[in-house]
Design an enzyme around this catalytic site. Structure first.
Site, short mmCIF file in Angstrom:
data_model
loop_
_atom_site.label_atom_id
_atom_site.label_comp_id
_atom_site.label_asym_id
_atom_site.label_seq_id
_atom_site.Cartn_x
_atom_site.Cartn_y
_atom_site.Cartn_z
N SER A 32 0.81 -1.23 0.00
CA SER A 32 0.00 0.00 0.00
C SER A 32 0.84 1.27 0.00
O SER A 32 0.34 2.33 -0.36
CB SER A 32 -0.93 0.02 1.21
OG SER A 32 -0.19 -0.10 2.40
N ASP A 337 -4.15 7.55 8.26
CA ASP A 337 -5.24 6.71 8.76
C ASP A 337 -4.79 5.76 9.86
O ASP A 337 -5.46 4.78 10.14
CB ASP A 337 -5.87 5.92 7.60
CG ASP A 337 -4.85 5.03 6.91
OD1 ASP A 337 -3.70 4.95 7.37
OD2 ASP A 337 -5.19 4.41 5.88
N HIS A 340 -1.02 4.33 7.30
CA HIS A 340 -0.40 5.01 6.15
C HIS A 340 -0.15 6.47 6.48
O HIS A 340 -0.80 7.03 7.37
CB HIS A 340 -1.32 4.90 4.93
CG HIS A 340 -1.70 3.48 4.63
ND1 HIS A 340 -2.93 2.95 4.96
CD2 HIS A 340 -0.98 2.47 4.07
CE1 HIS A 340 -2.96 1.67 4.61
NE2 HIS A 340 -1.80 1.35 4.06
#
Ligand SMILES: *[C@@H]1O[C@H](CO)[C@@H](O)[C@H](O)[C@H]1NC(C)=O
Ligand SMILES: *[C@@H]1O[C@H](CO)[C@@H](O)[C@H](O)[C@H]1NC(C)=O
Length: 396
Positions: A32, A337, A340
């Site tokens: 990610s 979040d 991240h």
């Protein structure tokens, strides 16, 4: 998922396009931290990933793109600096894939180690069959044969690309640590993760890759999810300077040390190849140590998007779900979040890699001196490490 890949592939074609002075394209593998949209295509449309909905993407793109941040990721800043378009997700070809200047195989939630390993360990992972080995097989078996049917074209494509291998491995540890594996057993995974990365690098070298950038792990002890999961009243577990969990940061350093040892070995075995270690850990440590200096006035350890608690992380209600709120200005936060980072933080890491001293060797080494009409890769005057390159010249 293979059916959709096959359809997308029809859109791939090789032709020539604008290129940067240094690299003609970027090829990326990872998780990610580098996913520019692949996880959307891999997830059934009735259960889209959180990154497919607001507030993801709100800062830069003003809409969700599948990126796990409010805006651009490190890979986006690298592409911009190289004068290349943002790197398209391989699985996102429905949006009209032109891969001449780059292709991205990174998938959020994926691991360096294969699914079969996790099945044996009894660990649940988010997405099936998207591990680093799977990404490499998409590249070899689905992408290359269509993109460059003539092998010498493929070799040329790889040779003139900047190949990003990671960050990868972070999720291996996330799954294991956050699903209650003992620290000892997670330590035992590290050499396996590093081996998986090195196998991929060696395959890419065989295919023709010439310059590979391999990022290490972030200081995970500073991530709000970990700070929340492993919260303790015993202050000895925390770094008094940053408030980060010391043992987790030491663990990240351990991974990074093994990785660098392996990279040194690959470099020795392949003297004509450029293996670049990207030191995400220390690039990020700058703002964890001095958040105010970098404009993170809300501190470095409290997520922008979350639903309460000391670090604004509640596992039952993650960013993008109901009951979650987003901070006014993400650029005042390091964490987006809880796991991240914000665009602002990623931008600083990218800056540390591209203009600072956080790659070994400095990335600028691989760029030919700019011709009179080409934009220089890096403003050399502001770069400290590149001064090393001038040793022996008459620069004063
Ligand atoms: C993942 O790959 C394995 C082996 O090829 C296969 O048996 C399995 O069905 C795949 N899982 C998913 C969800 O596609
Ligand atoms: C805090 O943790 C350390 C080990 O890290 C331990 O030696 C010490 O006894 C703990 N203190 C308390 C009050 O539990």
């Amino acid at each position: 998922m293979n059916y959709s890949i096959a359809i997308f592939l029809i859109l791939i074609s090789a032709s020539n396009q604008a290129s940067s002075a240094c690299f003609k394209s970027i090829i990326s593998f990872g998780d990610s931290l580098a996913d520019t949209g692949n996880s959307i295509s891999l997830t059934p449309s009735n259960t889209p990933p959180r990154s497919a909905a607001p507030p993801y993407g709100e800062t830069f793109f003003h809409c969700p793109t599948g990126r796990w941040s409010d805006g651009r990721l490190v890979i986006d800043f690298i592409a911009e600096t190289l004068g290349l378009p943002l790197v398209q997700p391989f699985l996102g070809l429905s949006r009209g894939g032109d891969f001449n200047s780059g292709v991205n195989f990174a998938v959020a939630g994926c691991t360096a180690l294969r699914d079969s390993f996790w099945a044996e360990e009894g660990i649940q992972i988010d997405l099936a069959n998207a591990s680093l080995a799977a990404q490499l097989s998409w590249f070899k078996e689905l992408f290359l044969p269509k993109f460059c049917p003539i092998p010498s074209d493929c070799k040329n494509f790889l040779e003139t690309s900047l190949v990003l291998v990671g960050e990868i491995g972070g999720n291996d540890y996330n799954y294991a640590l956050l699903q209650g594996k003992s620290f000892q057993s997670v330590l035992a995974i590290v050499p396996k993760v590093v081996k998986a990365i090195s196998l991929t690098i060696n395959e890419l070298i065989k295919l023709g890759a010439k310059t590979l950038v391999v990022p290490g792990n972030l200081p995970i002890g500073c991530l709000p999810v970990y700070l929340t999961y492993f919260i303790t009243s015993n202050r000895t577990y925390y770094d008094p300077e940053t408030g980060c969990l010391d043992w987790l940061n030491k663990f990240a350093c351990h991974h990074n040390e093994l990785l660098q040892t392996e990279l040194d070995l690959i470099q020795k075995q392949n003297p004509s190849i450029n293996i670049v270690y990207a030191d995400y850990y220390n690039a990020a440590m700058q703002f964890y140590q001095f958040p105010q200096k970098y404009g993170f006035t809300e501190g470095a350890l409290i997520a922008c998007c979350g639903s309460g608690g000391p670090y604004n992380v509640d596992h039952a209600s993650t960013c993008g779900s109901e009951g979650c709120s987003t901070c006014e200005d993400p650029s005042l936060h390091v964490s987006w979040d809880g796991i991240h980072l914000t665009e602002a933080a990623y931008g600083l890491i990218a800056d540390g890699l591209l203009r600072g001293s956080f790659t070994i060797p400095p990335l600028s080494v691989f760029c030919a001196p700019p011709s009179s009409n080409a934009a220089p890769f890096i403003p050399l005057a502001t770069e400290t490490r590149t001064s090393d390159l001038l040793v022996g010249s008459e620069a004063s």
